[in-house]
Design a protein around this motif. Structure first.
Motif, PDB file in Angstrom:
ATOM      1  N   GLN A  15    -111.030  19.099  16.409  1.00 41.57           N
ATOM      2  CA  GLN A  15    -112.099  18.228  15.930  1.00 41.57           C
ATOM      3  C   GLN A  15    -111.734  17.606  14.580  1.00 41.57           C
ATOM      4  O   GLN A  15    -111.237  18.289  13.689  1.00 41.57           O
ATOM      5  CB  GLN A  15    -113.411  19.015  15.802  1.00 41.57           C
ATOM      6  N   ASP A  16    -111.926  16.308  14.479  1.00 39.88           N
ATOM      7  CA  ASP A  16    -111.658  15.526  13.261  1.00 39.88           C
ATOM      8  C   ASP A  16    -110.172  15.346  12.973  1.00 39.88           C
ATOM      9  O   ASP A  16    -109.815  14.799  11.921  1.00 39.88           O
ATOM     10  CB  ASP A  16    -112.343  16.156  12.034  1.00 39.88           C
ATOM     11  N   GLU A  17    -109.307  15.798  13.877  1.00 33.05           N
ATOM     12  CA  GLU A  17    -107.873  15.572  13.701  1.00 33.05           C
ATOM     13  C   GLU A  17    -107.448  14.324  14.464  1.00 33.05           C
ATOM     14  O   GLU A  17    -107.937  14.056  15.564  1.00 33.05           O
ATOM     15  CB  GLU A  17    -107.067  16.778  14.193  1.00 33.05           C
ATOM     16  N   GLU A  18    -106.528  13.565  13.898  1.00 35.87           N
ATOM     17  CA  GLU A  18    -106.042  12.357  14.544  1.00 35.87           C
ATOM     18  C   GLU A  18    -104.766  12.632  15.329  1.00 35.87           C
ATOM     19  O   GLU A  18    -104.081  13.639  15.099  1.00 35.87           O
ATOM     20  CB  GLU A  18    -105.778  11.269  13.491  1.00 35.87           C
ATOM     21  N   VAL A  19    -104.445  11.744  16.262  1.00 32.96           N
ATOM     22  CA  VAL A  19    -103.197  11.808  17.021  1.00 32.96           C
ATOM     23  C   VAL A  19    -102.381  10.566  16.688  1.00 32.96           C
ATOM     24  O   VAL A  19    -102.877   9.434  16.798  1.00 32.96           O
ATOM     25  CB  VAL A  19    -103.456  11.883  18.536  1.00 32.96           C
ATOM     26  N   GLU A  20    -101.157  10.783  16.270  1.00 39.24           N
ATOM     27  CA  GLU A  20    -100.231   9.687  15.954  1.00 39.24           C
ATOM     28  C   GLU A  20     -99.327   9.466  17.163  1.00 39.24           C
ATOM     29  O   GLU A  20     -98.656  10.396  17.612  1.00 39.24           O
ATOM     30  CB  GLU A  20     -99.404  10.068  14.730  1.00 39.24           C
ATOM     31  N   GLU A  75    -104.111   8.251  22.320  1.00 39.09           N
ATOM     32  CA  GLU A  75    -104.683   7.520  21.183  1.00 39.09           C
ATOM     33  C   GLU A  75    -106.170   7.826  21.018  1.00 39.09           C
ATOM     34  O   GLU A  75    -106.680   7.864  19.891  1.00 39.09           O
ATOM     35  CB  GLU A  75    -104.464   6.024  21.378  1.00 39.09           C
ATOM     36  N   GLY A 107    -107.528  10.649  21.597  1.00 36.14           N
ATOM     37  CA  GLY A 107    -107.678  11.995  21.064  1.00 36.14           C
ATOM     38  C   GLY A 107    -108.651  12.855  21.834  1.00 36.14           C
ATOM     39  O   GLY A 107    -109.147  13.862  21.319  1.00 36.14           O
ATOM     40  N   HIS A 108    -108.931  12.478  23.082  1.00 39.96           N
ATOM     41  CA  HIS A 108    -109.854  13.250  23.906  1.00 39.96           C
ATOM     42  C   HIS A 108    -109.115  13.764  25.134  1.00 39.96           C
ATOM     43  O   HIS A 108    -108.183  13.131  25.633  1.00 39.96           O
ATOM     44  CB  HIS A 108    -111.046  12.401  24.350  1.00 39.96           C
ATOM     45  N   ALA A 133    -106.153  17.405  20.384  1.00 41.23           N
ATOM     46  CA  ALA A 133    -106.480  17.302  18.966  1.00 41.23           C
ATOM     47  C   ALA A 133    -107.696  18.151  18.638  1.00 41.23           C
ATOM     48  O   ALA A 133    -108.689  18.154  19.377  1.00 41.23           O
ATOM     49  CB  ALA A 133    -106.752  15.850  18.586  1.00 41.23           C
ATOM     50  N   THR A 193    -100.000  15.695  16.352  1.00 42.91           N
ATOM     51  CA  THR A 193    -101.256  16.056  15.729  1.00 42.91           C
ATOM     52  C   THR A 193    -101.017  17.347  14.963  1.00 42.91           C
ATOM     53  O   THR A 193     -99.903  17.896  15.008  1.00 42.91           O
ATOM     54  CB  THR A 193    -102.391  16.201  16.757  1.00 42.91           C
ATOM     55  N   LYS A 194    -102.013  17.838  14.249  1.00 43.97           N
ATOM     56  CA  LYS A 194    -101.813  19.046  13.465  1.00 43.97           C
ATOM     57  C   LYS A 194    -101.366  20.198  14.358  1.00 43.97           C
ATOM     58  O   LYS A 194    -102.012  20.522  15.354  1.00 43.97           O
ATOM     59  CB  LYS A 194    -103.098  19.413  12.737  1.00 43.97           C
TER      60      LYS A 194
END
Length: 292
Positions: A99-104, A78, A80-81, A97, A116-117
């Motif tokens: 940079q600037d991408e979110e994790v669902e 959650e 993202g690190h 993730a 994530t993307k």
């Protein structure tokens, strides 16, 4: 409160200190663990890091329950690190993730799934898993965490050659009319697969069925790089799926989820990097590398 045993499956006492080379306890502490109070167990746990450091042991079990491990995995995803890695040396998938991408993140009983993307991860956190910390090398600040699986949980099917596995019924990233191919690394700790539809890469894999990975590689490498199908890397704990262009040799890995398939490194036969040897009681499930 339920304080776990520090046992790692290595039960050998150091002659000089009397401490176990696996968990750092004395023989008396090990023999009486089940009848000790929670306070006494915690007091032993508090001494273990210092004892193992004095012994030169870099691997130590974390005092985490199954719920603690589940909470750790969820929190890292959650946030993202950091990076989760599944596979063996030379054949891994990394879930992180960009940079600037979110994790669902989704939690369903024992299953934790994240998207994530260009990537997805799923792990199954049950009572037969353990969290072990490895002291960081001098250039890292925090310990690396290995989520290990007890060997009796079972191993993945081992393919000694390229194998057509048919439709991928466990796919996280949905695709139409695809099939899953095991590249045949022949390793009990993890397997590297590709999922792809009709095309030159699939024809090359069909023509390589039964060949070992080194035998098949010259026949399939060019087509796999050109088509860059979904890569699926699995361990006894779960899987990571990665999409996106496979970079050419010696190119920089992309930000976000990516894979490494390096024949020279695979030949080492190592499941984990140098300095991260697990006790024989466990198989590696996934490694968490904290953010640098």
């Amino acid at each position: 409160m339920n304080i776990a045993s520090p046992c790692t499956g290595i039960c050998k006492l150091d002659e000089a200190t009397g401490w176990c080379l696996g968990c750092g306890r004395t023989g008396e502490e090990m023999d009486g663990w089940r009848i000790q109070s929670e306070e006494a167990r915690q007091a032993v746990w508090d001494q273990i890091p210092g004892r193992l450091k004095e012994l030169g042991v870099t691997c130590r079990r974390q005092p985490w329950t199954t719920d603690d491990i589940r909470a750790f995995v969820i929190s890292t995803l959650e946030a993202g690190h950091g990076t989760w890695v599944i596979g063996v040396v030379g054949a891994v998938a990394e879930f992180t993730a960009a940079q600037d991408e979110e994790v669902e993140v989704h939690v369903d009983g024992d299953d934790i799934t994240a998207f994530t993307k260009n990537g997805a991860l799923r792990v199954k956190i049950k009572d037969d898993i353990r969290a072990l910390a490895f002291d960081p090398p001098h250039w890292e600040r925090e310990a690396r965490i290995v989520i290990a699986v007890k060997r009796e949980r079972g191993r993945l099917p081992v393919a000694s050659g390229v194998e057509d596995l048919g439709p991928d019924t466990d796919a996280l990233l949905q695709e139409q009319n695809t099939k899953l191919y095991d590249l045949g690394l022949g390793r009990k700790e993890g397997r590297f697969c590709v999922r792809l539809g009709d095309g030159a890469a699939r024809e090359a894999l069909n023509g390589s069925t039964g060949l070992t990975f080194p035998q098949a590689l010259p026949m399939i490498a060019g087509q796999l790089v050109a088509e860059s199908p979904t890569r699926v890397v699995e361990s006894a704990l779960g899987r990571i799926e990665v999409q996106g262009q496979i970079p050419p040799p010696d190119a920089k890995s992309p930000d976000g989820p990516h894979t490494h398939l390096l024949p020279d490194h695979i030949e080492t036969g190592r499941a984990l990097p140098v300095g991260m040897d697990l006790p024989r009681a466990y198989l590696p499930g996934a490694i968490f590398y904290p953010p640098k």
